[in-house]
Scaffold this active site. Structure first.
Site, short mmCIF file in Angstrom:
data_model
loop_
_atom_site.label_atom_id
_atom_site.label_comp_id
_atom_site.label_asym_id
_atom_site.label_seq_id
_atom_site.Cartn_x
_atom_site.Cartn_y
_atom_site.Cartn_z
N ASP A 243 0.84 -1.21 0.00
CA ASP A 243 0.00 0.00 0.00
C ASP A 243 0.87 1.25 0.00
OD1 ASP A 243 -2.47 -1.27 0.05
OD2 ASP A 243 -2.68 -1.18 2.23
N HIS A 266 -2.92 4.56 4.55
CA HIS A 266 -3.16 5.52 3.45
C HIS A 266 -3.14 6.97 3.94
CE1 HIS A 266 -4.05 2.04 1.12
NE2 HIS A 266 -5.11 1.74 1.81
#
Ligand SMILES: [Zn+2]
Length: 307
Positions: A243, A266
């Site tokens: 990610d 994130h």
């Protein structure tokens, strides 16, 4: 033709699948693009508004469980991070990604399928040199005991990531990788994960509608519900690194620096990019030519150019 030149794909790629959060079926094409065009998403289902959405940090509008970008008209593309990570890992600089719904298909929850599909289409070199962002000063985002930090590195992109989950089989895991030097198979094979106890809540919030054991690891306290087991013994933290690679590519170019993160995701990675680019003293952008490159990076791109 230099191996350090910008790359695209050889031929059009078409993929169909469901969105992890929307549960909607989506048809996605990846098309070759010219040097310096970068990566762009194109919402072909949008009729009256601007269709193009650029995967750049200043277009991020949501970081809750996935990375969502939008354009000035509010047209969105979500869950872009695993595809962006695959493009970063394969050294792809320029492509147009067409999709007929908001969310990028989740496929198997990792970047494995994206890597294989793109490799199958082939990678095409150009005559234009790649650009790189080099971290010049330490930048950090801290939120109580969670943090992410970018430090100077002369030759590489290192990511040192740790997660700490109390009372589940996820537990504490830490891994450090060198993006341009290491074999990243365990990183791009690692799937997204969630706790079984959180699923009802996610669905109430309108999330994870397309989630299943085919595209996510699901942990019920101390038990993994996926019968096939883990793909590697650090799959949870390795997915967080995946990610992170995908989210870092929202800087627009490849990065030379050293990233350290504890319990981030994130949101923290996005905040780091916002802070990094808020002051020009923090970074520099330059074209990579053979003479100013570390040997390790050259070898990596040689491998890629014949892959
Ligand atoms: Zn993910």
């Amino acid at each position: 033709m230099s191996i350090l030149n910008q790359k695209t794909i050889n031929s059009k790629i078409s993929v169909s699948g469901i969105g992890l959060h929307s549960g909607k079926n989506v048809n996605l094409n990846i098309l070759p693009a010219n040097p310096n065009e970068g990566i762009s998403f194109k919402r072909v289902d949008i009729v009256n508004d601007e269709k193009i959405v650029s995967p750049l940090f200043n277009n991020v509008c949501d970081t809750n469980l996935c990375t969502t970008i939008n354009n000035h008209a509010g047209v969105k593309v979500s869950t872009i991070e695993h595809l962006m990570a695959a493009l970063y890992i394969l050294g792809i600089d320029n492509v147009v990604i067409e999709l007929d719904s908001q969310e990028v298909p989740i496929l198997d929850g990792s970047s494995k399928d994206w890597i294989n599909i793109i490799k199958k289409a082939g990678i095409k070199n150009s005559n234009s040199p790649i650009k790189v962002i080099k971290i010049n000063k330490t930048v950090e985002i801290r939120n109580s005991d969670k943090f992410i930090r970018a430090d100077v590195s002369n030759i590489n992109l290192d990511i040192d990531f740790e997660i700490k989950y109390p009372n589940t089989m996820i537990g504490s895991q830490r891994n450090k990788i060198s993006v341009y030097n290491d074999n990243l198979e365990d990183i791009y094979n690692s799937r997204t994960f969630c706790k079984y106890e959180d699923i009802d809540n996610l669905k109430r919030l309108g999330l994870a509608k397309g989630g299943s054991l085919d595209n996510a690891l699901v942990i019920d306290k101390f038990k993994l519900l996926n019968k096939e087991g883990l793909r590697n013994n650090k799959e949870f933290v390795n997915h967080k690194i995946l990610d992170c690679i995908g989210d870092i590519y929202l800087s627009g170019y490849k990065v030379v620096g050293s990233i350290t993160c504890s319990q981030g995701g994130h949101s923290l990675t996005h905040q780091l990019l916002v802070k990094l680019f808020s002051d020009k003293k923090n970074y520099s952008v330059f074209e990579l030519k053979g003479k100013n490159l570390p040997h390790s990076l050259i070898e990596k791109y040689q491998l890629k150019s014949i892959a």
